[in-house]
Design a protein around this motif. Structure first.
Motif, PDB file in Angstrom:
ATOM      1  N   ALA A  11       0.823  -1.204   0.000  1.00 53.68           N
ATOM      2  CA  ALA A  11       0.000   0.000   0.000  1.00 53.68           C
ATOM      3  C   ALA A  11       0.862   1.262   0.000  1.00 53.68           C
ATOM      4  O   ALA A  11       0.572   2.225  -0.715  1.00 53.68           O
ATOM      5  CB  ALA A  11      -0.934  -0.009   1.202  1.00 53.68           C
ATOM      6  N   LYS A  12       1.934   1.253   0.800  1.00 56.22           N
ATOM      7  CA  LYS A  12       2.764   2.455   0.876  1.00 56.22           C
ATOM      8  C   LYS A  12       3.523   2.693  -0.429  1.00 56.22           C
ATOM      9  O   LYS A  12       3.651   3.840  -0.877  1.00 56.22           O
ATOM     10  CB  LYS A  12       3.725   2.359   2.055  1.00 56.22           C
ATOM     11  N   LEU A  13       4.028   1.638  -1.054  1.00 55.01           N
ATOM     12  CA  LEU A  13       4.695   1.834  -2.339  1.00 55.01           C
ATOM     13  C   LEU A  13       3.710   2.340  -3.382  1.00 55.01           C
ATOM     14  O   LEU A  13       4.058   3.176  -4.236  1.00 55.01           O
ATOM     15  CB  LEU A  13       5.347   0.537  -2.813  1.00 55.01           C
ATOM     16  N   ALA A  14       2.460   1.869  -3.314  1.00 49.43           N
ATOM     17  CA  ALA A  14       1.446   2.295  -4.286  1.00 49.43           C
ATOM     18  C   ALA A  14       1.152   3.788  -4.188  1.00 49.43           C
ATOM     19  O   ALA A  14       0.655   4.383  -5.157  1.00 49.43           O
ATOM     20  CB  ALA A  14       0.163   1.492  -4.083  1.00 49.43           C
ATOM     21  N   ALA A  45      -0.555   6.522   8.262  1.00 41.79           N
ATOM     22  CA  ALA A  45      -1.012   6.218   9.616  1.00 41.79           C
ATOM     23  C   ALA A  45      -2.226   5.293   9.594  1.00 41.79           C
ATOM     24  O   ALA A  45      -2.314   4.343  10.390  1.00 41.79           O
ATOM     25  CB  ALA A  45      -1.341   7.513  10.367  1.00 41.79           C
ATOM     26  N   VAL A  46      -3.164   5.533   8.681  1.00 40.96           N
ATOM     27  CA  VAL A  46      -4.332   4.664   8.618  1.00 40.96           C
ATOM     28  C   VAL A  46      -3.970   3.304   8.026  1.00 40.96           C
ATOM     29  O   VAL A  46      -4.514   2.263   8.432  1.00 40.96           O
ATOM     30  CB  VAL A  46      -5.492   5.331   7.846  1.00 40.96           C
ATOM     31  N   VAL A  47      -3.013   3.263   7.100  1.00 38.29           N
ATOM     32  CA  VAL A  47      -2.541   1.977   6.576  1.00 38.29           C
ATOM     33  C   VAL A  47      -1.943   1.137   7.713  1.00 38.29           C
ATOM     34  O   VAL A  47      -2.253  -0.049   7.866  1.00 38.29           O
ATOM     35  CB  VAL A  47      -1.489   2.201   5.465  1.00 38.29           C
ATOM     36  N   ASP A  48      -1.085   1.751   8.515  1.00 47.61           N
ATOM     37  CA  ASP A  48      -0.465   1.025   9.634  1.00 47.61           C
ATOM     38  C   ASP A  48      -1.523   0.519  10.606  1.00 47.61           C
ATOM     39  O   ASP A  48      -1.459  -0.623  11.072  1.00 47.61           O
ATOM     40  CB  ASP A  48       0.517   1.933  10.372  1.00 47.61           C
ATOM     41  N   ALA A  49      -2.496   1.370  10.922  1.00 46.97           N
ATOM     42  CA  ALA A  49      -3.540   0.979  11.876  1.00 46.97           C
ATOM     43  C   ALA A  49      -4.399  -0.147  11.322  1.00 46.97           C
ATOM     44  O   ALA A  49      -4.745  -1.100  12.039  1.00 46.97           O
ATOM     45  CB  ALA A  49      -4.404   2.191  12.218  1.00 46.97           C
ATOM     46  N   ALA A  50      -4.745  -0.082  10.056  1.00 55.76           N
ATOM     47  CA  ALA A  50      -5.625  -1.094   9.458  1.00 55.76           C
ATOM     48  C   ALA A  50      -4.960  -2.461   9.419  1.00 55.76           C
ATOM     49  O   ALA A  50      -5.600  -3.486   9.713  1.00 55.76           O
ATOM     50  CB  ALA A  50      -6.026  -0.657   8.058  1.00 55.76           C
ATOM     51  N   PHE A  51      -3.677  -2.510   9.072  1.00 56.46           N
ATOM     52  CA  PHE A  51      -3.007  -3.793   8.947  1.00 56.46           C
ATOM     53  C   PHE A  51      -2.466  -4.324  10.276  1.00 56.46           C
ATOM     54  O   PHE A  51      -2.068  -5.487  10.350  1.00 56.46           O
ATOM     55  CB  PHE A  51      -1.884  -3.705   7.913  1.00 56.46           C
ATOM     56  N   ALA A  52      -2.443  -3.484  11.311  1.00 57.37           N
ATOM     57  CA  ALA A  52      -2.002  -3.967  12.616  1.00 57.37           C
ATOM     58  C   ALA A  52      -2.930  -5.055  13.136  1.00 57.37           C
ATOM     59  O   ALA A  52      -2.512  -5.919  13.913  1.00 57.37           O
ATOM     60  CB  ALA A  52      -1.937  -2.805  13.608  1.00 57.37           C
TER      61      ALA A  52
END
Length: 306
Positions: free
Chosen positions: A177-180, A225-232
């Motif tokens: 997601a972050k690379l995208a 931040a939301v990517v990290d929270a969602a995949f945690a």
């Protein structure tokens, strides 16, 4: 025509012995010693003679020597001071007509800023990235070097699969997601273990990427931040997984519905555009309470005793 004398196994060993070098896992030192492999990497990188390449971890110079005839300049970033000093000497010896195209920065790639590399500004990244820090290095350079438009990097095969993964696949996660946010990515081939010295205990792959404009409407830090929270808590529905990020399950559901996302969906179903809408829809946090604590009642005044 300008050209380089590429390094083979004997030359790689000779350079290492001259430096008293013992490759370390800590620095991710596995050196490519096969000329055909570095030629293939340069071809697959789709470079033009106007490109300015950043190469991270050039090591003994195998890929550097293959890059120099194909591009306008190479900025090499090497964390090992002895290897950084040796690289210019190797190029002077094996590609003297191209030596002015090389600049070497002795630094940790995770700390490098655009100003450290000077001009001309890099337009591509081509590197055999240290496998232990490959993902953060790539994301850092794409953040720091906005003029980079494309690239090809070698990494551990499983990491390449994750970075190139699409939403909905098992390999899709935080790195994907972050690379995208920065680029479209795809797997561009594999590299056999036998072309490295020392031989690694993992398989290697090539990742090609092309820069694209990030989604509008949210800042990168907020989206990440939301990517990290969602995949945690990726096994949970987003309504629950994002309750801490949003402040409560109800606030998370409100943000998800505002972004047009099913609150019962899971993180691996969302692409970077959905994560960006979600970051933009995050509800405002309630203001913090007085110094005594959030929501703490003020102390009741007591009559003064006389």
């Amino acid at each position: 025509m300008n050209d380089s004398r590429l390094l083979g196994p004997a030359e790689v060993r000779s350079l290492a012995e001259g430096l008293g070098l013992r490759p370390t896992k800590r620095l991710g030192q596995n050196f490519v010693h096969d000329p055909n492999t570095v030629r293939r990497i340069v071809r697959a990188a789709d470079l033009t003679d106007n490109d300015v390449v950043v190469e991270v971890g050039p090591g003994l110079g195998s890929l550097t020597l293959a890059l120099l005839p194909a591009v306008a300049a190479v900025h090499a970033i090497e964390v090992d001071p002895a290897l950084a000093r040796q690289l210019s000497s190797t190029v002077d010896d094996r590609a003297p007509a191209l030596a002015d195209r090389l600049s070497v920065t002795a630094a940790d790639a995770l700390r490098v800023r655009a100003a450290d590399l000077g001009s001309p500004a890099p337009t591509a990244i081509v590197a055999n990235l240290p496998y232990n820090v490959g993902v953060p290095v790539l994301l850092h350079l794409l953040t720091e070097l906005p003029a980079v438009r494309h690239g090809l990097v070698m990494m551990q095969s499983e990491v390449v699969e994750r970075l190139a993964a699409e939403p909905g696949s098992r390999a899709y996660g935080v790195p994907s997601a972050k690379l995208a946010w920065f680029a479209r990515a795809r797997r561009a081939g594999s590299v056999p273990r036998a072309v490295f010295w020392p031989v690694p205990n993992v398989d290697s792959g090539l990742l090609a990427f092309t820069r694209r404009e990030p989604p509008a409407g949210a800042h990168r830090e907020e989206v990440f931040a939301v990517v990290d929270a969602a995949f945690a808590q990726r096994r949970k529905a987003l309504r629950s997984a994002l309750s801490g990020w949003a402040g409560s399950p109800a606030a998370a559901e409100q943000a998800l519905r505002a972004a047009g996302i099913d609150p019962l969906a899971r993180a691996e179903r969302l692409g970077i555009a959905e994560f960006s809408r979600l970051a933009a829809a995050r509800p405002a946090r309630a203001p913090e309470g007085p110094p005594g604590g959030v929501g703490q009642r003020p102390r009741r005044a007591h009559p003064r005793r006389t």
